[in-house]
Design a protein around this motif. Structure first.
Motif, PDB file in Angstrom:
ATOM      1  N   ASN A   1       0.772  -1.409  -0.246  1.00  0.00           N
ATOM      2  CA  ASN A   1       0.230  -0.317   0.007  1.00  0.00           C
ATOM      3  C   ASN A   1       0.935   1.080  -0.619  1.00  0.00           C
ATOM      4  O   ASN A   1       0.717   2.464   0.936  1.00  0.00           O
ATOM      5  CB  ASN A   1      -0.705   0.321   1.235  1.00  0.00           C
ATOM      6  CG  ASN A   1      -2.173   0.831   1.455  1.00  0.00           C
ATOM      7  OD1 ASN A   1      -2.235   1.468  -0.163  1.00  0.00           O
ATOM      8  ND2 ASN A   1      -2.756   1.159   1.821  1.00  0.00           N
TER       9      ASN A   1
ATOM     10  N   ILE B   1     -11.894   6.347   0.367  1.00  0.00           N
ATOM     11  CA  ILE B   1     -10.124   6.980   0.171  1.00  0.00           C
ATOM     12  C   ILE B   1      -9.393   6.151   1.033  1.00  0.00           C
ATOM     13  O   ILE B   1      -8.333   5.212   1.169  1.00  0.00           O
ATOM     14  CB  ILE B   1     -10.398   8.155  -0.624  1.00  0.00           C
ATOM     15  CG1 ILE B   1      -8.683   8.429  -0.949  1.00  0.00           C
ATOM     16  CG2 ILE B   1     -10.177   8.988   0.364  1.00  0.00           C
ATOM     17  CD1 ILE B   1      -8.370   7.106  -2.924  1.00  0.00           C
ATOM     18  N   GLU B   2      -9.770   6.401   2.234  1.00  0.00           N
ATOM     19  CA  GLU B   2      -9.568   6.267   3.061  1.00  0.00           C
ATOM     20  C   GLU B   2      -9.410   4.082   3.112  1.00  0.00           C
ATOM     21  O   GLU B   2      -8.138   4.019   4.169  1.00  0.00           O
ATOM     22  CB  GLU B   2      -9.480   6.717   5.030  1.00  0.00           C
ATOM     23  CG  GLU B   2      -8.651   7.474   5.702  1.00  0.00           C
ATOM     24  CD  GLU B   2      -8.203   8.856   4.587  1.00  0.00           C
ATOM     25  OE1 GLU B   2      -7.236   8.617   4.302  1.00  0.00           O
ATOM     26  OE2 GLU B   2      -9.226   9.270   3.997  1.00  0.00           O
TER      27      GLU B   2
ATOM     28  N   PHE C   1       0.189  -1.237  -4.432  1.00  0.00           N
ATOM     29  CA  PHE C   1       0.294   0.851  -4.699  1.00  0.00           C
ATOM     30  C   PHE C   1      -1.097   1.171  -4.379  1.00  0.00           C
ATOM     31  O   PHE C   1      -2.046   0.821  -4.682  1.00  0.00           O
ATOM     32  CB  PHE C   1       1.199   0.744  -5.618  1.00  0.00           C
ATOM     33  CG  PHE C   1       2.922   0.961  -5.672  1.00  0.00           C
ATOM     34  CD1 PHE C   1       3.737   2.014  -5.528  1.00  0.00           C
ATOM     35  CD2 PHE C   1       3.281  -0.445  -6.510  1.00  0.00           C
ATOM     36  CE1 PHE C   1       4.961   1.431  -5.950  1.00  0.00           C
ATOM     37  CE2 PHE C   1       4.557  -0.419  -6.389  1.00  0.00           C
ATOM     38  CZ  PHE C   1       5.227   0.192  -6.863  1.00  0.00           C
ATOM     39  N   ALA C   2      -0.494   2.363  -3.771  1.00  0.00           N
ATOM     40  CA  ALA C   2      -1.968   3.382  -3.841  1.00  0.00           C
ATOM     41  C   ALA C   2      -2.729   3.682  -5.105  1.00  0.00           C
ATOM     42  O   ALA C   2      -1.895   3.983  -6.060  1.00  0.00           O
ATOM     43  CB  ALA C   2      -2.289   4.317  -2.912  1.00  0.00           C
ATOM     44  N   ASP C   3      -3.885   3.405  -5.755  1.00  0.00           N
ATOM     45  CA  ASP C   3      -4.170   3.980  -6.709  1.00  0.00           C
ATOM     46  C   ASP C   3      -4.383   5.033  -7.967  1.00  0.00           C
ATOM     47  O   ASP C   3      -3.472   4.918  -8.447  1.00  0.00           O
ATOM     48  CB  ASP C   3      -5.460   3.803  -7.205  1.00  0.00           C
ATOM     49  CG  ASP C   3      -6.719   2.252  -7.391  1.00  0.00           C
ATOM     50  OD1 ASP C   3      -5.909   1.969  -7.708  1.00  0.00           O
ATOM     51  OD2 ASP C   3      -7.621   2.181  -7.427  1.00  0.00           O
ATOM     52  N   ILE C   4      -4.476   6.451  -6.886  1.00  0.00           N
ATOM     53  CA  ILE C   4      -3.979   7.355  -7.309  1.00  0.00           C
ATOM     54  C   ILE C   4      -2.795   8.257  -7.783  1.00  0.00           C
ATOM     55  O   ILE C   4      -2.075   8.428  -8.675  1.00  0.00           O
ATOM     56  CB  ILE C   4      -4.811   8.875  -6.579  1.00  0.00           C
ATOM     57  CG1 ILE C   4      -6.199   8.443  -6.312  1.00  0.00           C
ATOM     58  CG2 ILE C   4      -4.510   9.842  -6.718  1.00  0.00           C
ATOM     59  CD1 ILE C   4      -6.586   9.595  -5.480  1.00  0.00           C
TER      60      ILE C   4
ATOM     61  N   GLY D   1      -8.924   2.681   0.682  1.00  0.00           N
ATOM     62  CA  GLY D   1      -8.037   2.314  -0.656  1.00  0.00           C
ATOM     63  C   GLY D   1      -8.434   2.449  -1.736  1.00  0.00           C
ATOM     64  O   GLY D   1      -8.502   2.215  -2.721  1.00  0.00           O
ATOM     65  N   ALA D   2     -10.524   3.061  -1.879  1.00  0.00           N
ATOM     66  CA  ALA D   2     -10.781   2.869  -2.717  1.00  0.00           C
ATOM     67  C   ALA D   2     -10.709   3.848  -3.660  1.00  0.00           C
ATOM     68  O   ALA D   2     -10.768   5.333  -3.100  1.00  0.00           O
ATOM     69  CB  ALA D   2     -12.716   2.252  -2.300  1.00  0.00           C
ATOM     70  N   ARG D   3     -11.109   3.976  -5.565  1.00  0.00           N
ATOM     71  CA  ARG D   3     -11.593   4.641  -6.212  1.00  0.00           C
ATOM     72  C   ARG D   3     -12.236   5.557  -5.647  1.00  0.00           C
ATOM     73  O   ARG D   3     -11.848   6.912  -6.127  1.00  0.00           O
ATOM     74  CB  ARG D   3     -11.055   4.324  -7.547  1.00  0.00           C
ATOM     75  CG  ARG D   3     -10.370   4.511  -8.306  1.00  0.00           C
ATOM     76  CD  ARG D   3     -10.353   3.804  -9.585  1.00  0.00           C
ATOM     77  NE  ARG D   3      -8.800   2.983 -10.003  1.00  0.00           N
ATOM     78  CZ  ARG D   3      -8.897   1.950 -11.008  1.00  0.00           C
ATOM     79  NH1 ARG D   3     -10.071   2.169 -11.506  1.00  0.00           N
ATOM     80  NH2 ARG D   3      -7.932   1.663 -11.019  1.00  0.00           N
TER      81      ARG D   3
ATOM     82  N   THR E   1      -8.992  -1.071  -2.842  1.00  0.00           N
ATOM     83  CA  THR E   1      -8.350  -1.242  -3.688  1.00  0.00           C
ATOM     84  C   THR E   1      -8.331  -1.418  -4.584  1.00  0.00           C
ATOM     85  O   THR E   1      -8.701  -2.567  -4.989  1.00  0.00           O
ATOM     86  CB  THR E   1      -6.057  -1.526  -3.504  1.00  0.00           C
ATOM     87  OG1 THR E   1      -6.280  -1.064  -2.519  1.00  0.00           O
ATOM     88  CG2 THR E   1      -5.604  -0.649  -4.702  1.00  0.00           C
ATOM     89  N   GLY E   2      -8.969  -0.762  -6.334  1.00  0.00           N
ATOM     90  CA  GLY E   2      -8.905  -1.537  -7.106  1.00  0.00           C
ATOM     91  C   GLY E   2     -10.445  -1.467  -7.654  1.00  0.00           C
ATOM     92  O   GLY E   2     -11.227  -1.685  -8.580  1.00  0.00           O
ATOM     93  N   TYR E   3     -11.591  -0.839  -6.492  1.00  0.00           N
ATOM     94  CA  TYR E   3     -12.685  -1.384  -6.297  1.00  0.00           C
ATOM     95  C   TYR E   3     -13.093   0.575  -6.345  1.00  0.00           C
ATOM     96  O   TYR E   3     -12.673   1.327  -5.862  1.00  0.00           O
ATOM     97  CB  TYR E   3     -13.521  -2.026  -5.521  1.00  0.00           C
ATOM     98  CG  TYR E   3     -12.650  -3.038  -4.810  1.00  0.00           C
ATOM     99  CD1 TYR E   3     -13.779  -3.867  -5.419  1.00  0.00           C
ATOM    100  CD2 TYR E   3     -12.099  -3.888  -4.276  1.00  0.00           C
ATOM    101  CE1 TYR E   3     -13.658  -5.737  -5.788  1.00  0.00           C
ATOM    102  CE2 TYR E   3     -11.814  -4.873  -4.791  1.00  0.00           C
ATOM    103  CZ  TYR E   3     -12.307  -5.897  -5.275  1.00  0.00           C
ATOM    104  OH  TYR E   3     -11.905  -7.643  -5.085  1.00  0.00           O
TER     105      TYR E   3
END
Ligand code: SF4
Lengths: 195, 469
Positions: free
Chosen positions: A76, B224-225, A103-106, B227-229, B197-199
């Protein structure tokens, strides 16, 4: 944009999970209106003590990692704030390649917009790299983007995955806006259909 | 085939580029603030480009601005420079900008919804990760980097791969004293900061439906905390009701028509998602984070973790580092943790309902003498005005809290509002990262009611046992 093809460099280990962008570049360095000049702020709160003296314990401050261009970290990496100042700071400091399990998306997207290659490897492989890196002074890796391989000092290789389009962009240093504008008539058609 | 809300918005906005490549997602609204935009405007200038649709872009200054007397010039020359850069760039490129004296000024994610810029079915971006807030309206809202800000300015599109979808369903009824903040902190504590993440997450279920729009914004804000988009909540009558009469709705369209169109974006009955996670509202306690990432949280009746009970090595190391930074022992009861600072505000909890909840707790009490500072910062001028019209400011001031001008303030401490090394803060913001609120500062994330109660008692306390005056 710069291109990325191959890179041989010293690996710096950052043995932490969830390294967030507030940590990569704390807010007091976000006041610049340029894309450069962030190297002194990179990992500032870890590199320096509260009284301003250098934290000798922190990996990047150790002589053996001087001139590093590859950063090894844990799960992450780059989470939190979307600030592109994070990849700018890493780039300004000299990092061209990052290796972590996730890694985090952004942050991941932001790297490609700055010609930094983020490589995802499974946890065990990353763990192995950490061990070798800690054990060997001057530990170097060679990253070859065209063949998607990492070569270790002992000659062993590790293959990595990357989206083919993102790979092309890095290899050619393409500016994304320029690429998108080649499809401008499609955007106009969409707008006309909405109106 | 029944579709979920994400698929509907995606289908309505995706423009194909070339086979096998990311789609161009058309962007309906672009929000801009002073920290992540100067390099984007500079990039346009260097390449001789313009904004494709300047009227779809709205700017506000929020991160750097002081929350004290605004008639005094900003003291930090770098902050001033960044604020000036935004104002000049907006003038040059034809973008509407709410500067710090404008009555519409406030935190970007508070201003967008309250003016009605944010509408269901839209795609929204901003160079700010908490853009996810706008998902509360059923808008697909992403945080983006500065290069992408420039891309959206020049092309009005964002390159995107379709995301996977996750349904987070919160069943049942929330117990008294439990807020949207507690729901979302409990969700992140369970799924982890990379769990999404990725969702793109859609929040569903009775407890989410029963939240007010402001509560829904709090939940989506912190997506976002996890990890989601992006986070989404399907629009319903409550969404329409909130937006009715807002300043910036499309002109010349009857409201009923707008409302019908908006609601058509709601997920269809029987639609599917890639993953489902369920929660039971009755199980959620008032939450307090004890560590240095938003997933390191627990209920008020619990304790900090015990290291020997953590099986995985990396998790144990991580927990140990966090406890060390936070200056906490393992196994410490949460309600014994003493604080010396308090911050109520931010795009997570700086809206009128948050201040109302805070005032209800504060009424008739005094800030504990162990507190070095306790500040209340409304999310926007409009929120401030409304709070003052209700007399909330008086309640706060009488109890010994500081009542400030709007802005991001101590959420990220880019202005003068910051923690000193070793300070321990009960904060309604969204991030407890090391140094987030000031180098060496320690942040505990909580709801507004829990923050006020901690400032009055001097330590965390269970709001369910509070005696209201
Ligand atoms: S209040 Fe905090 S999280 Fe929200 S936009 Fe401002 S700095 Fe970001």
């Amino acid at each position: 944009m710069d291109t990325f093809t191959t890179l041989t460099g010293i690996v710096a280990p950052l043995d932490r999970m969830n390294v967030d962008t507030d940590q990569i570049i704390p807010k007091q360095f976000l006041k610049r209106i340029e894309r450069t000049g962030y190297e002194d702020g990179l990992f500032f709160d870890w590199r320096f003590h509260n009284d301003g003296t250098v934290n000798e314990e922190f990996e990047l401050n150790k002589a053996r990692y001087e001139g590093t261009s590859i950063l090894l970290s844990r799960d992450n990496f780059g989470c939190g704030s979307s600030r592109e100042h994070a990849p700018w700071a890493l780039d300004n400091y000299g990092f061209r390649c990052l290796i972590a399990p996730t890694f985090a998306d952004i942050f991941y997207n932001n790297c490609f917009n700055n010609s930094i290659l983020p490589i995802k490897l499974d946890e065990d492989t990353v763990d192995g790299l950490f061990k070798e890196c800690f054990a060997t002074e001057g530990y170097e890796l060679t990253i070859d983007l065209p063949t998607q391989t990492i070569t270790k000092p002992d000659g062993g290789t590790i293959a990595f995955d990357i989206d083919p389009f993102l790979k092309e962009r890095l290899l050619n240093g393409w500016d994304q806006i320029g690429l998108t504008l080649r499809h401008e008539e499609k955007i106009t058609a969409y707008e006309n259909a909405q109106a | 085939m029944p579709k979920n809300i994400y698929q509907k918005i995606w289908d309505a906005h995706a423009i194909e580029t070339e086979p096998g490549q990311a789609a161009m997602l058309y962007i309906d609204r672009h929000f801009v603030h002073e920290v992540t935009s100067p390099q984007a405007f500079e990039g346009l200038r260097l390449n001789g480009r313009k904004l494709r649709r300047p009227e779809l872009t709205t700017a506000t200054m929020d991160h750097n601005i002081p929350t004290t007397d605004r008639s005094i010039p900003i003291q930090d020359p770098l902050s001033q420079k960044q604020v000036d850069a935004l104002e000049n760039n907006c003038a040059e490129f034809g973008v509407e900008c709410f500067n710090m004296h404008n009555p519409n000024n406030g935190i970007v994610h508070v201003v967008g919804p309250e003016l009605g810029f944010t509408q269901p079915g839209m795609t929204i971006v901003c160079g700010d990760s908490h853009t996810s807030t706008h998902g509360a309206f059923g808008a697909l809202a992403h945080g983006i980097g500065t290069s992408e800000v420039e891309h959206v300015m020049a092309t009005q599109t964002l390159l995107q791969e379709p995301s996977k979808t996750m349904e987070v369903r919160v069943n049942g009824k929330l117990p008294v004293g439990i807020t949207a903040k507690d729901i979302v902190l409990a969700i992140i504590a369970r799924i982890g900061t990379a769990g999404g993440t990725g969702y793109v997450i859609e929040f569903t279920g009775e407890a989410i439906r029963n939240l007010s729009m402001e509560g829904r914004m709090t939940v989506c804000n912190m997506t976002i905390e996890g990890g989601a988009r992006a986070g989404l909540i399907s629009p319903d009558d409550k969404t329409c009701e909130y937006l009715k009469g807002r300043e910036r709705l499309p002109e010349g369209v009857p409201f009923e028509e707008l409302c019908e169109k908006w609601k058509s974006f709601a997920s269809d009955e029987g639609c599917s998602y890639d993953t489902l996670i369920e929660f039971q509202a009755e199980d959620i306690e008032p939450q307090v984070t004890w560590g240095t990432s938003p997933g390191m949280g627990t209920g008020i009746s619990e304790k900090t973790p015990v290291l020997a009970e953590i099986a995985v090595d990396t998790d144990r190391d991580n927990t140990q580092k966090a406890l060390e930074y936070m200056g906490l022992n393992e196994g410490t009861p949460i309600d014994e943790i003493a604080v010396n600072k308090m911050f109520v505000g931010s795009c997570t909890n700086g809206r009128i309902e948050d201040l109302q909840a805070a005032a209800t707790v504060a009424k008739g009490y005094t800030v504990n003498e162990c507190m070095d500072q306790a500040i209340i910062v409304p999310g926007s001028y409009k929120v401030k005005e409304e709070a003052e019209a209700k007399g909330l400011d008086k309640i706060f001031i009488e109890a010994g809290f500081e009542w400030r001008e709007p802005g991001c303030s101590m959420c990220l401490a880019m202005n003068d509002d910051k923690l000193n090394p070793g300070d321990r803060c009960a904060s309604t913001s969204n991030r407890n990262f090391e140094g987030r609120q000031g180098k060496g500062g320690r942040t505990h994330l909580v709801s507004p009611a829990m923050a006020i109660a901690a400032a009055i008692k001097g330590h965390f306390t269970d709001i369910r046992e509070w005696k209201f005056n």
